[in-house]
Design an enzyme around this catalytic site. Structure first.
Site, PDB file in Angstrom:
ATOM      1  CE1 TYR A 193      29.632  69.243 -14.570  1.00  0.00           C
ATOM      2  CE2 TYR A 193      30.989  67.851 -15.960  1.00  0.00           C
ATOM      3  CZ  TYR A 193      29.796  68.093 -15.314  1.00  0.00           C
ATOM      4  OH  TYR A 193      28.764  67.205 -15.411  1.00  0.00           O
ATOM      5  N   PRO A 224      25.100  67.474  -8.632  1.00  0.00           N
ATOM      6  CG  PRO A 224      25.567  65.418  -9.653  1.00  0.00           C
ATOM      7  CD  PRO A 224      26.178  66.748  -9.323  1.00  0.00           C
ATOM      8  CG  HIS A 244      28.228  66.372 -12.431  1.00  0.00           C
ATOM      9  ND1 HIS A 244      28.624  65.120 -12.836  1.00  0.00           N
ATOM     10  CD2 HIS A 244      26.953  66.519 -12.869  1.00  0.00           C
ATOM     11  CE1 HIS A 244      27.630  64.544 -13.498  1.00  0.00           C
ATOM     12  NE2 HIS A 244      26.607  65.368 -13.523  1.00  0.00           N
ATOM     13  CB  SER A 288      26.862  56.681 -21.110  1.00  0.00           C
ATOM     14  OG  SER A 288      28.119  56.149 -20.792  1.00  0.00           O
ATOM     15  CB  SER A 308      20.243  63.275 -16.843  1.00  0.00           C
ATOM     16  OG  SER A 308      21.221  62.301 -16.803  1.00  0.00           O
ATOM     17  CD  GLN A 309      17.213  55.660 -18.321  1.00  0.00           C
ATOM     18  OE1 GLN A 309      17.331  54.558 -17.818  1.00  0.00           O
ATOM     19  NE2 GLN A 309      16.929  55.799 -19.603  1.00  0.00           N
TER      20      GLN A 309
END
Ligand code: COA
Length: 596
Positions: A59, A72, A297, A413, A513-514
């Site tokens: 980032y 997002p 984010h 994660s 991404s889920q």
């Protein structure tokens, strides 16, 4: 593992070159060994050896504009407001929910999350929750800074309300009394009225936050020369969250257009300037019922955002609005409008930011699609991991559109570790390539032999997910750590990191991404490279929701074409499973590795 991940994604000649570089790097007494030793020393001294490196790389060092490229959005169900007042009631109720949730954060009563799905049951680090409301991403010339206010700080007793590109301060504590919901509504009504007043209207300064990070840092340096601007910025930078009261956009209100309005506000002519993109939590309440959040984010992942917004959605539907019942603060001061001093130079900067945002808006190709043929329950019945299965379907779609596989990012994660954020599941495996080739190139009708490609691929993927990515043994964070520690040691960048294969391995043409939800809403984000796709998916019991983004400027991508290929591939994969089941009994299928 790095070589295995890249072998089938680069040309053979390049692969051989990379292999030699990797072998040299890993030689006993070589650079790799030295860097690994230093990284181990770092891990002794830090809670999480990768966190700072990761945050900067992912980032803070990134220079692209936040809307579309980084922030997002979570799209709430479409609301049916009778009139503006109705939308303000919703907004006041939402902010009441935010304050209740923040109270839970400040008093540390949020229950600890436990991992679900694969390797279920491990407690997860909660730190990201403590950064939902007390952080701010400050633009910098080369690197941004994530400012973290002390939780529960008295400086943070206000929110910023954006209305008609104007910014207002809504103090939540007046005369040492917390505002009740009806007070918040009263203040919002005043704000809407004040925003109508064209004589006091200020230029749309929020636009500057939609610009590239270096451009915004340079503009901010110009702004802060004046004390009026300095004060306005200071108030915004300390707020709890931003509430954007949007006018009707005039767009047809479908899933895709709502997602677009969340991601970039439709540009400066619509709601794009009614935002402050640096603020991690920014709630949008549109008069036309388009509601959601757009988030900076860097402080937290989508999963934490889902937990927070699901709490709010349940609060909105489960707790009746407390209008009229509570004693309100009798004398409410008029909310302050934030003032800006402008100069011809600042006007030019605003114009340039507006144009760049417009370019981004025009370029984004978005398609939100609900695949309704089946959902994750069907996949589980096949004794396969739904996530792995969907990843294979994404590979198949990409292969059918482009005739090759590319470096793919899937966030995994790592909150099992203190301060853990994510590592990468590289789902473009060699098994995936064999499967998609068999499905596409062999042209034969679907056969049981195709299934023999599918199962190892999905199991191979699950193995990587379970045993590597989510348990902190993924390669991306490790390589990043080795690269960054070399930089800290002021070493010349090792060849493994200047090699063409490494560059390709970090260009995530497919960024996935889920983000599953248990209430009706969905997450979306933009692609991370100009010729790539962003694909966020939300597997539900009986359907799968995909938000696919790409850029019109690329001749290699088209969201609608990708969705069509995905749809067809998912149906073919189902047919394959069904066909196979006619030939096999369920018990012959390999067991789920996470279940053993
Ligand atoms: N047979 C039957 N069932 C299976 C199975 C199999 N072979 N493999 C998995 N399942 C089940 C799981 O037990 C789970 O069951 P549940 O719905 O009852 O909990 C379900 O299928 C889903 O599992 P799966 O699809 O494998 O995925 P997961 O939930 O374990 O998620 C990741 C995998 C990688 C997405 C997850 O670990 C993760 O990291 N999520 C965070 C991603 C993230 O951070 N996103 C936001 C980024 S901003």
């Amino acid at each position: 593992m790095y070589l295995n991940c890249m072998k089938h994604l680069v040309k053979e000649e390049q692969y051989q070159k990379t292999k030699a570089i990797v072998v040299k790097f890993g030689e006993p007494g070589g650079t790799g060994e030295l860097l690994q030793k230093k990284l181990l020393e770092r891990s002794e001294k830090t809670y999480n050896w990768v966190y700072d490196y990761w945050l900067e790389d992912m980032y803070l060092n990134q220079r692209l504009a936040l809307p579309v490229n980084s922030n997002p959005a979570m799209v709430f169900p479409k609301q049916n407001f009778k009139d503006r007042k109705d939308s303000l009631r919703f907004a006041a109720h939402l902010i009441t929910g935010v304050l209740e949730y923040k109270e839970r954060i400040d008093t540390r009563v949020l229950p600890v999350d436990f991992a679900r799905g694969q390797l279920a049951g491990t407690p997860l680090c909660m730190k990201q929750y403590y950064r939902l409301f007390n952080t701010y991403r400050l633009p910098g010339h080369k690197r941004d800074t994530l400012i973290i206010h002390k939780p529960g700080s008295t400086e943070q007793e206000h929110i910023i309300v954006a209305c008609k590109n104007q910014f207002f301060v809504l103090d939540l504590v007046v005369n040492k009394k917390k505002l009740k919901e009806m007070d918040i509504l009263t203040q919002l009504e005043k704000i809407v009225k004040m925003a109508e007043n064209s004589e006091e209207r200020q230029p749309p300064f929020g636009l500057l936050t939609s610009d590239g990070r270096t451009e915004w840092a340079q503009a901010r340096e110009v702004l802060i020369k004046d004390s009026v601007n300095r004060e306005s910025l200071a108030v915004i930078e300390k707020c709890l969250c931003v509430l954007c009261l949007d006018n009707p956009s005039g767009m047809e209100v479908g899933d895709t257009s709502r997602a677009l309005l969340m991601l970039h506000g439709g540009g400066h002519e619509k709601m794009g300037a009614n935002r402050w993109y640096d603020k991690p939590m920014q709630f949008i309440v549109g008069e036309d019922g388009v509601c959601g959040t757009v988030c900076e984010h860097s402080p937290f992942e989508g999963i934490v955002l889902v937990a927070c917004t699901e709490y709010l959605m349940k609060f909105m539907t489960g707790s009746p609005s407390k209008m009229g019942r509570a004693t309100s603060v009798s004398e409410l001061p008029t909310p302050a409008r934030l003032l800006w001093k402008t100069t011809p130079h600042i006007q030019d900067l605003l114009k340039a930011s507006a144009e760049r945002l417009q370019r981004l808006v025009r370029d984004l190709d978005m398609d939100v699609h609900k695949f309704e043929v089946y959902g994750k329950e069907f996949i589980k019945k096949q004794k396969m991991s739904p996530d792995a299965y969907i990843q294979v379907a994404l590979q198949l779609a990409f292969y059918r559109c482009n005739g090759r596989l590319v470096s793919t990012y899937e966030s995994a994660s790592i909150r099992r570790f203190h301060e853990g954020r994510v590592d990468n599941i590289r789902s473009a495996t060699s098994e995936a390539l064999a499967f998609v080739k068999a499905m596409t190139d062999e042209k034969a009708s679907l056969s049981v032999s195709h299934f023999s490609y599918l199962v190892p691929q999905i199991l191979g993927y699950s193995h990587y997910t379970v045993h590597h990515a989510i348990t902190g043994l993924g390669i991306d964070n490790h390589l990043l750590g080795l690269r960054e520690i070399a930089q800290e040691l002021k070493m010349e960048r090792p060849e493994i990191f200047t090699d063409e294969t490494y560059v390709a391995s970090n260009q995530f043409i497919l960024s996935t991404s889920q983000v599953p939800t248990t209430v009706e809403m969905f997450c979306c984000y933009g692609p991370v490279v100009p010729n790539g796709y962003g694909c966020c998916y939300n597997p539900q019991s009986d359907h799968l929701l995909f938000s696919v983004t790409s850029f019109h400027g690329s001749t290699e991508t088209c969201s609608a074409v990708f969705i069509k290929a995905l749809d067809e591939g998912l149906v073919e994969m189902r047919d394959l499973c069904r066909k196979t089941y006619d030939g096999f009994s369920h018990t012959q299928l390999p067991p789920h590795p996470g279940m053993s």
